[in-house]
Design a protein around this motif. Structure first.
Motif, mmCIF file in Angstrom:
data_model
loop_
_atom_site.group_PDB
_atom_site.id
_atom_site.type_symbol
_atom_site.label_atom_id
_atom_site.label_comp_id
_atom_site.label_asym_id
_atom_site.label_seq_id
_atom_site.Cartn_x
_atom_site.Cartn_y
_atom_site.Cartn_z
ATOM 1 N N TYR A 37 0.881 -1.173 0.000
ATOM 2 C CA TYR A 37 0.000 0.000 0.000
ATOM 3 C C TYR A 37 0.915 1.218 0.000
ATOM 4 C CZ TYR A 37 -3.319 3.534 1.645
ATOM 5 O OH TYR A 37 -4.097 4.664 1.764
ATOM 6 N N VAL A 38 0.647 2.158 -0.891
ATOM 7 C CA VAL A 38 1.478 3.354 -0.991
ATOM 8 C C VAL A 38 0.668 4.579 -0.593
ATOM 9 C CG1 VAL A 38 2.911 4.789 -2.503
ATOM 10 C CG2 VAL A 38 2.828 2.299 -2.857
ATOM 11 N N VAL A 39 1.180 5.306 0.391
ATOM 12 C CA VAL A 39 0.605 6.605 0.730
ATOM 13 C C VAL A 39 1.034 7.528 -0.400
ATOM 14 C CG1 VAL A 39 0.585 8.521 2.370
ATOM 15 C CG2 VAL A 39 0.713 6.159 3.210
ATOM 16 N N ASP A 40 0.076 7.914 -1.218
ATOM 17 C CA ASP A 40 0.337 8.657 -2.453
ATOM 18 C C ASP A 40 0.620 10.123 -2.144
ATOM 19 O OD1 ASP A 40 0.393 9.786 -4.964
ATOM 20 O OD2 ASP A 40 -1.474 8.860 -5.648
ATOM 21 N N THR A 41 1.886 10.463 -1.990
ATOM 22 C CA THR A 41 2.250 11.840 -1.661
ATOM 23 C C THR A 41 1.976 12.798 -2.813
ATOM 24 O OG1 THR A 41 4.539 11.402 -2.303
ATOM 25 C CG2 THR A 41 3.982 11.170 0.030
ATOM 26 N N VAL A 48 1.065 19.012 2.366
ATOM 27 C CA VAL A 48 -0.074 18.698 3.242
ATOM 28 C C VAL A 48 0.297 17.569 4.193
ATOM 29 C CG1 VAL A 48 -2.411 17.762 3.296
ATOM 30 C CG2 VAL A 48 -1.815 19.498 1.611
ATOM 31 N N LEU A 49 0.892 16.518 3.648
ATOM 32 C CA LEU A 49 1.258 15.377 4.484
ATOM 33 C C LEU A 49 2.402 15.719 5.430
ATOM 34 C CD1 LEU A 49 1.013 12.438 1.936
ATOM 35 C CD2 LEU A 49 -0.626 13.105 3.692
ATOM 36 N N GLY A 50 3.331 16.534 4.964
ATOM 37 C CA GLY A 50 4.456 16.902 5.799
ATOM 38 C C GLY A 50 4.054 17.762 6.981
ATOM 39 N N ASP A 51 3.024 18.588 6.810
ATOM 40 C CA ASP A 51 2.592 19.485 7.872
ATOM 41 C C ASP A 51 1.626 18.829 8.842
ATOM 42 O OD1 ASP A 51 4.136 21.456 6.805
ATOM 43 O OD2 ASP A 51 2.504 22.438 5.728
ATOM 44 N N SER A 52 1.097 17.685 8.491
ATOM 45 C CA SER A 52 0.097 17.076 9.343
ATOM 46 C C SER A 52 0.416 15.612 9.602
ATOM 47 C CB SER A 52 -1.282 17.191 8.685
ATOM 48 O OG SER A 52 -2.227 16.471 9.432
ATOM 49 N N ALA A 53 0.953 15.363 10.759
ATOM 50 C CA ALA A 53 1.233 13.978 11.143
ATOM 51 C C ALA A 53 -0.058 13.182 11.214
ATOM 52 C CB ALA A 53 1.963 13.940 12.484
ATOM 53 N N ALA A 54 -1.144 13.856 11.584
ATOM 54 C CA ALA A 54 -2.435 13.167 11.695
ATOM 55 C C ALA A 54 -2.900 12.655 10.333
ATOM 56 C CB ALA A 54 -3.483 14.093 12.302
ATOM 57 N N ALA A 55 -2.711 13.451 9.285
ATOM 58 C CA ALA A 55 -3.123 13.029 7.941
ATOM 59 C C ALA A 55 -2.311 11.822 7.494
ATOM 60 C CB ALA A 55 -2.964 14.171 6.942
ATOM 61 N N THR A 56 -1.018 11.860 7.722
ATOM 62 C CA THR A 56 -0.160 10.738 7.354
ATOM 63 C C THR A 56 -0.541 9.495 8.144
ATOM 64 O OG1 THR A 56 1.652 12.243 6.824
ATOM 65 C CG2 THR A 56 2.233 9.941 7.222
ATOM 66 N N HIS A 84 5.733 5.390 1.145
ATOM 67 C CA HIS A 84 5.287 6.750 0.832
ATOM 68 C C HIS A 84 5.936 7.170 -0.472
ATOM 69 C CE1 HIS A 84 3.807 7.879 4.976
ATOM 70 N NE2 HIS A 84 4.382 6.706 5.178
ATOM 71 N N GLY A 85 5.167 7.836 -1.326
ATOM 72 C CA GLY A 85 5.721 8.331 -2.579
ATOM 73 C C GLY A 85 4.720 8.212 -3.704
ATOM 74 N N ARG A 86 5.254 8.149 -4.905
ATOM 75 C CA ARG A 86 4.423 7.974 -6.095
ATOM 76 C C ARG A 86 4.165 6.473 -6.231
ATOM 77 N NH1 ARG A 86 4.815 12.515 -9.972
ATOM 78 N NH2 ARG A 86 4.219 10.940 -11.477
ATOM 79 N N PRO A 87 2.910 6.066 -6.285
ATOM 80 C CA PRO A 87 2.604 4.632 -6.276
ATOM 81 C C PRO A 87 3.352 3.811 -7.317
ATOM 82 C CG PRO A 87 0.629 5.867 -5.864
ATOM 83 C CD PRO A 87 1.697 6.874 -6.212
ATOM 84 N N HIS A 88 3.382 4.260 -8.564
ATOM 85 C CA HIS A 88 4.032 3.439 -9.582
ATOM 86 C C HIS A 88 5.523 3.266 -9.305
ATOM 87 C CE1 HIS A 88 4.925 7.423 -11.278
ATOM 88 N NE2 HIS A 88 5.904 6.827 -11.934
ATOM 89 N N GLN A 89 6.166 4.295 -8.781
ATOM 90 C CA GLN A 89 7.590 4.186 -8.472
ATOM 91 C C GLN A 89 7.826 3.240 -7.292
ATOM 92 O OE1 GLN A 89 8.536 8.332 -7.864
ATOM 93 N NE2 GLN A 89 9.394 8.518 -9.920
#
Length: 134
Positions: A37-41, A48-56, A84-89
């Motif tokens: 599973y990739v958290v699609d940054t 957005v993800l970097g500023d919010s630990a809750a979102a991540t 974490h990153g671009r899913p395809h990569q």
């Protein structure tokens, strides 16, 4: 035929079909199954993800739930991976890391319309191993 199988999920309907297909193949060939599973940054934005630990944490929690569900439903061993990153990569890099024989993923993700999704297309184009889309 397949010694190691990798399945990618985002919880979408096509991904769920891919998970079912990958579990059947892994069971048939007695092959270890890896699920990612990739958290699609890119989709949610690094800022957005970097500023919010809750979102991540929420996205990671969702991914963990999906992956643990796969482990519980499978009649074979399943190794899980969250990235974490671009899913395809991330899918491509993990496929290479584990030297998988087959990648299985949904033909569309959460944000796709009627045609093959961009991540699925990018995986098909960039992975140097067989890919099945469901």
């Amino acid at each position: 035929m397949y010694d190691t199988i990798l399945v990618a999920t985002d919880g979408s309907q096509p991904a769920n079909r891919a998970v079912d297909h990958a579990m059947n193949l892994a069971s048939t060939f007695d092959a270890p199954l890896h699920a990612i599973y990739v958290v699609d940054t890119r989709r949610y934005g690094d800022s957005v993800l970097g500023d919010s630990a809750a979102a991540t944490e929420e996205l990671e929690s969702r991914g963990r739930e999906l992956l643990e569900d796969i482990q519980q439903r499978a009649d074979i061993d399943v190794t899980i991976e969250i990235r974490h990153g671009r899913p395809h990569q991330e899918i491509s890099e993990y496929a290479e890391t584990i030297d998988t024989d087959l990648v299985v993923l949904g033909n569309r993700g959460l944000g796709s319309g009627g045609e093959i999704g961009s991540n699925a297309e990018r995986v098909v184009r960039n992975v140097d191993r067989p890919v099945i889309t469901a």
